[in-house]
Design a protein around this motif. Sequence first.
Motif, short mmCIF file in Angstrom:
data_model
loop_
_atom_site.label_atom_id
_atom_site.label_comp_id
_atom_site.label_asym_id
_atom_site.label_seq_id
_atom_site.Cartn_x
_atom_site.Cartn_y
_atom_site.Cartn_z
N ILE A 115 0.83 -1.20 0.00
CA ILE A 115 0.00 0.00 0.00
C ILE A 115 0.86 1.25 0.00
CG2 ILE A 115 -1.62 1.37 1.35
CD1 ILE A 115 -2.64 -1.22 2.59
N ALA A 116 1.87 1.23 0.81
CA ALA A 116 2.71 2.43 0.93
C ALA A 116 4.08 2.06 1.44
CB ALA A 116 2.05 3.41 1.91
N PRO A 191 -7.57 3.01 13.33
CA PRO A 191 -7.71 1.61 12.90
C PRO A 191 -7.60 0.69 14.12
CG PRO A 191 -5.64 2.57 12.09
CD PRO A 191 -6.41 3.67 12.73
N LEU A 206 -8.08 0.04 6.19
CA LEU A 206 -8.99 1.10 5.77
C LEU A 206 -8.91 1.24 4.26
CD1 LEU A 206 -7.77 3.70 8.43
CD2 LEU A 206 -9.77 2.21 8.63
N MET A 255 -6.76 9.45 7.48
CA MET A 255 -7.33 8.86 6.27
C MET A 255 -8.80 9.24 6.19
SD MET A 255 -5.28 5.25 6.17
CE MET A 255 -5.70 4.87 4.47
N1 LIG Z 1 -4.83 0.81 8.56
C1 LIG Z 1 -4.50 1.18 7.31
N2 LIG Z 1 -5.29 0.84 6.26
C2 LIG Z 1 -4.98 1.23 5.00
N3 LIG Z 1 -3.87 1.95 4.69
C3 LIG Z 1 -3.06 2.32 5.69
C4 LIG Z 1 -3.31 1.96 7.04
N4 LIG Z 1 -2.32 2.46 7.81
C5 LIG Z 1 -1.49 3.10 6.98
N5 LIG Z 1 -1.91 3.03 5.69
C6 LIG Z 1 -1.27 3.62 4.50
O1 LIG Z 1 0.13 3.60 4.69
C7 LIG Z 1 0.65 4.92 4.69
C8 LIG Z 1 1.77 5.02 5.72
O2 LIG Z 1 1.27 4.71 7.00
P1 LIG Z 1 1.75 5.47 8.28
O3 LIG Z 1 1.19 4.77 9.46
O4 LIG Z 1 1.46 6.93 8.15
O5 LIG Z 1 3.33 5.18 8.24
P2 LIG Z 1 4.60 6.14 8.14
O6 LIG Z 1 5.20 6.04 9.51
O7 LIG Z 1 5.43 5.54 7.08
O8 LIG Z 1 4.14 7.54 7.82
C9 LIG Z 1 -0.54 5.82 4.97
O9 LIG Z 1 -0.38 7.09 4.41
C10 LIG Z 1 -1.67 5.07 4.33
O10 LIG Z 1 -1.74 5.36 2.95
#
Ligand SMILES: Nc1ncnc2c1ncn2[C@@H]1O[C@H](COP(=O)(O)OP(=O)(O)O)[C@@H](O)[C@H]1O
Length: 323
Positions: A115-116, A191, A206, A255
Motif C-alpha cells: 500500500i505504501a 484503525p 482502511l 485517512m
Molecule cells: N490501517 C490502514 N489501512 C490502510 N492503509 C493504511 C493503514 N495504515 C497506513 N496506511 C497507509 O500507509 C501509509 C503510511 O502509513 P503510516 O502509518 O502513516 O506510516 P509512516 O510512519 O510511514 O508515515 C498511509 O499514508 C496510508 O496510505
Amino acid sequence: MGRHDDWDEELSKDTKQRRNNRRRRKISADQEYMNNESSEFIKSLDSSKGTGWMAEKKYKRMFTEIEEGLSGVLGDGPFEWVDRRVFDAVFDRLTLMSLYKLMKSGLIDTLDFPIARGKEAHVFHGTGETGPVAVKIFHTSNAVFKNLVQYIEGDPRFGGLKRRHRDLVDIWVRKEFRNLSRLEKWGLAVPKPLGVHKNVLVMEYLGNSTAPSPRLRDVKVIDPAAVYEELLEFLAVTWQKANMVHGDFSPYNIMWHGDRPVVIDVGQAVVQSHPKSQEFLVRDVTRLVEWANKNGLEIELAEAMYDVLEMDLSHIDLIDEEE
Ligand SMILES: Nc1ncnc2c1ncn2[C@@H]1O[C@H](COP(=O)(O)OP(=O)(O)O)[C@@H](O)[C@H]1O
Ligand SMILES: [Mg+2]
C-alpha cells in the motif's frame, strides 16, 4: 542465539510433528511438486547477500510454508517496485519469522499487495481469518544506522548494538500498538489494532479491495466545518481523556474512510507527562487550524487551543472491553 530460543523451540517442535506426520502418510506428489517449485525461488536467494540464510534447511522449510502467503509481494505481481532489493530490505530473516508467527496464529493468511512505503515502514494489504488487514512492517535497518554501524561494529565496547537497534524498533512498534489500543478505548476513530509481533503491526484495513482509502490531504471534503469539529474533538479527547498527544497530527496521517476522518500513525504519540507533550499539542492543533483555514474556515489558533483544553467531554466514556 539466546534471544531466538523461543523461535528455535518453535521450529523444532514443528519439525518433530512433521516427522510424525510423514511417518503416518507419505507426502503427496502435489506437495512434492510445490516444494520443488518453491525451492527455485529459495535457490535464487542463495546468491543474494543477506538472504542466503533462507537456503538453510530449517528456514527453508519455514519459508516454503509461508511462501504462498507471500506470493503477492514476491515480485511477480503488478507492483514493480517490489523487486528483489525491496524484498531484501523489508523481509529480512527476523521479519519473515515474525510473519511466520503471525501466519501460524491466523491473524494473517496472505500478504496481498503493498500500500505504501515510507522511511520507517512499509504497509501491506493482507488477508486474515476475519478479512482484510493492514500490515505495517517496520524497517529494522536504515541507511543512517548502517552508516553508523560501520564505525561501531568490531569495536568491543559497542557489542550488541545492532541487536539494541532492533530492540528499539520492536519497542517502537509495540508503542504504536499500545497507543492505538488506548485511543480506541476512548472511542476515537483509529484503525483497530489486531496484533503485533516484533517489527510487524497488524491492524484494521482502511480501504476497499483494490486500494486504501485516501488521506485527508488528497480529498476535498464537502463539509469542512463538520470535519474540523470532529478532529478538534479527537485532539480534545486524546488530551483530556486518554492523557496523550498524537505528536504528528496532519492531513498526511488522517485517512478519509467511509466519509469520516480516521487518524493513523500513532507510534510517536506520547503521554502528557512527556516533557514535550505541550509543545507537541500546540503543533498538532496548529496543523488542524492550518487545514481548516485552507478549507475556507476562519479559525484562530488560540480559540482552537482553548477548545481542546476546555471542551466539555463529560459525555465521553471509556469503552468496556468486549471480552
Ligand atoms: N490501517 C490502514 N489501512 C490502510 N492503509 C493504511 C493503514 N495504515 C497506513 N496506511 C497507509 O500507509 C501509509 C503510511 O502509513 P503510516 O502509518 O502513516 O506510516 P509512516 O510512519 O510511514 O508515515 C498511509 O499514508 C496510508 O496510505
Ligand atoms: Mg505517516
